[in-house]
Design an enzyme around this catalytic site. Structure first.
Site, PDB file in Angstrom:
ATOM      1  N   SER A  82     -77.480  58.138  -8.513  1.00 40.08           N
ATOM      2  CA  SER A  82     -77.798  56.823  -9.352  1.00 40.08           C
ATOM      3  C   SER A  82     -78.939  56.754 -10.105  1.00 40.08           C
ATOM      4  O   SER A  82     -79.244  56.033 -10.901  1.00 40.08           O
ATOM      5  CB  SER A  82     -77.995  55.738  -8.208  1.00 40.08           C
ATOM      6  OG  SER A  82     -79.092  55.926  -7.654  1.00 40.08           O
ATOM      7  N   HIS A 107     -85.323  54.564  -6.728  1.00 43.03           N
ATOM      8  CA  HIS A 107     -85.035  53.738  -7.867  1.00 43.03           C
ATOM      9  C   HIS A 107     -86.159  53.464  -8.636  1.00 43.03           C
ATOM     10  O   HIS A 107     -87.358  53.339  -8.209  1.00 43.03           O
ATOM     11  CB  HIS A 107     -84.023  52.553  -7.595  1.00 43.03           C
ATOM     12  CG  HIS A 107     -82.736  52.684  -7.377  1.00 43.03           C
ATOM     13  ND1 HIS A 107     -81.880  52.032  -7.230  1.00 43.03           N
ATOM     14  CD2 HIS A 107     -81.997  54.008  -7.527  1.00 43.03           C
ATOM     15  CE1 HIS A 107     -80.627  52.508  -6.609  1.00 43.03           C
ATOM     16  NE2 HIS A 107     -80.675  53.480  -7.289  1.00 43.03           N
ATOM     17  N   ASP A 128     -81.152  45.987  -8.037  1.00 47.31           N
ATOM     18  CA  ASP A 128     -80.839  46.520  -6.984  1.00 47.31           C
ATOM     19  C   ASP A 128     -80.384  45.489  -5.766  1.00 47.31           C
ATOM     20  O   ASP A 128     -80.461  45.558  -4.773  1.00 47.31           O
ATOM     21  CB  ASP A 128     -81.913  47.250  -6.616  1.00 47.31           C
ATOM     22  CG  ASP A 128     -81.818  48.859  -7.090  1.00 47.31           C
ATOM     23  OD1 ASP A 128     -80.852  49.088  -7.776  1.00 47.31           O
ATOM     24  OD2 ASP A 128     -82.631  49.527  -6.735  1.00 47.31           O
TER      25      ASP A 128
END
Lengths: 243, 177
Positions: A108, A148, A187
């Protein structure tokens, strides 16, 4: 659930590498094939590797060296393991994170990070996170940490009553929202019911990057036999080592 | 001492040591490239519309829509250890309660030096909302273009390429219905 899932992480191995300089005499016939300059040895004309004979040889040496030698080798092996663990924990103390080196497990964050890349984290206690920082976070209820990028920061804010956001008297309080570079939206769905990340959920921020190296641990996770073979082999080598 | 095992051991030790030294040297070399390019950023329009919050159907939430022009020549940031640039445009403002907000509204990944001279008229890619759900009485915001240089190996670096000269005020919320 979103189709492109979170970039997942595993801790990198904790043990150091054992000293593995061992000579096995029965392997010497191969040197003739590779034509290295080689002093003649009593094993030189042995036609092929005779595995039972080789182990008999090793067992004989083991018997000759005695019980104390075995104990010493076990001690050596234990000290290698212990120093590996100490280095890992010492690194964790310096960088203030529970896992200073992590391996990327999914895609991701592509094209920045691919599966198997190694990331080095720090988590300075008195430094705020900024947008654009790449954080590793672990929310309660999720078993694997996620790496992330920070999309929103709200400094000096905390969660008030009924999920509202109120100003916090503590200056280090901070609410964060993250997003994977390769995902289309943020997210929130990964936060297990939370709306914002808080400082206590953050494991660290990515400072350094080393590609591919982490594939070793991924391979060991995917094929546990490999892990046991490696550990067993190292242990055996440490036991039958002569010098 | 001259067994094949010892030779393999020596060669692999030498190879891995030199590989590590080479990677270390490449990582350190990034510190000698100290380019700090600057560009221009201005916000051409902002509109604020009310809508429904993502999670709570009954809760109203203001959404801001920002159009901007950005031009910057970021080619100096590409050196032999640059894998990609991550560009992001964020709004920075402090609301009346004293909460400092920094919200990324747009980003772009640049992977080649040829694409690094950017000149873009764009609008926000990500939802721009105020945590207190309304942009009423929110002070004007600064908009900045920042970059993250991501190396092939080594340390990630950050910088700011452009900033609006004056803070830009949020307009009144307009209901379209």
């Amino acid at each position: 659930m979103r189709e492109s899932d979170a970039t997942l992480l595993s801790r990198s191995p904790k043990d150091g590498r054992g000293a593995s300089e061992t000579c096995i005499h029965s392997l010497q016939p191969f040197t003739a094939i590779l034509s290295f300059p080689q002093p003649p040895s009593p094993y030189f004309c042995q036609p092929s590797i005779d595995w039972p004979a080789m182990f008999a040889d090793e067992l004989k040496t083991l018997r000759r060296l005695g019980f104390r030698h075995v104990l010493l080798q076990i001690l050596n092996f234990a000290s290698v393991l212990a120093s590996g663990l100490m280095i890992w924990k010492g690194l964790g103390l310096i960088t203030n994170t529970e896992s200073p080196i992590v391996v990327v497990l999914s895609g991701s964050m592509e094209p920045a990070f691919y599966r198997g890349d190694l990331l080095f984290l720090t988590n300075p206690a008195n430094e705020k996170y900024h947008t654009g920082d790449i954080t590793v976070y672990k929310v309660p209820g999720a078993d694997i940490p996620i790496v992330h990028r920070v999309l929103e920061t709200h400094d000096g804010a905390k969660i008030g009553r009924r999920a509202s956001i109120v100003a916090s008297p503590l200056s280090q309080d901070q609410l964060l929202l993250t997003k994977g570079d390769n995902n289309y939206i943020d997210d929130i769905e990964l936060y297990q019911g939370l709306e914002w990340l808080e400082r206590k959920h953050i494991v660290g921020k990515v400072r350094g990057f080393l590609p591919y190296i982490g594939y070793v641990t991924i391979a060991m996770n995917d094929f546990p036999q490999l892990k046991y073979a490696l550990l067993g082999g190292l242990g055996l080598l440490a036991l039958i080592q002569r010098e | 001492m001259h067994s094949i095992y010892a030779r393999i051991n020596n060669i692999s030790a030498l190879l891995s040591t030199s590989l590590m030294c080479l990677l270390g040297a490449i990582a350190v070399s990034s510190y000698f490239f100290t380019a700090d390019p600057k560009g221009l950023l201005d916000v051409s329009s902002i509109q604020v519309f009310p809508g429904n919050a993502r999670r709570y159907v009954n809760k109203n939430q203001d959404f801001a829509f920002v159009n901007f022009n950005v031009s910057a020549d970021l080619t100096p940031l590409f050196n032999w250890n640059t894998k990609q640039l991550f560009l992001y445009l964020s709004a920075e403002y402090t609301n009346p309660q004293g909460i400092r907000n920094d919200v990324v509204i747009w980003d772009k990944i640049v992977r080649r030096k040829e694409d690094a001279n950017i000149d873009i008229a764009g609008r926000n890619k990500y939802v721009f909302r105020e945590p207190s759900s309304s942009f009423k009485n929110i002070p004007p915001a600064h908009y900045t273009l920042k970059y993250n240089v991501m190396p092939y190996v080594g340390v990630l670096t950050y910088g700011e390429a452009a900033r609006t000269k004056e803070p830009v005020a949020f307009p009144e919320s307009r209901d379209l219905s």
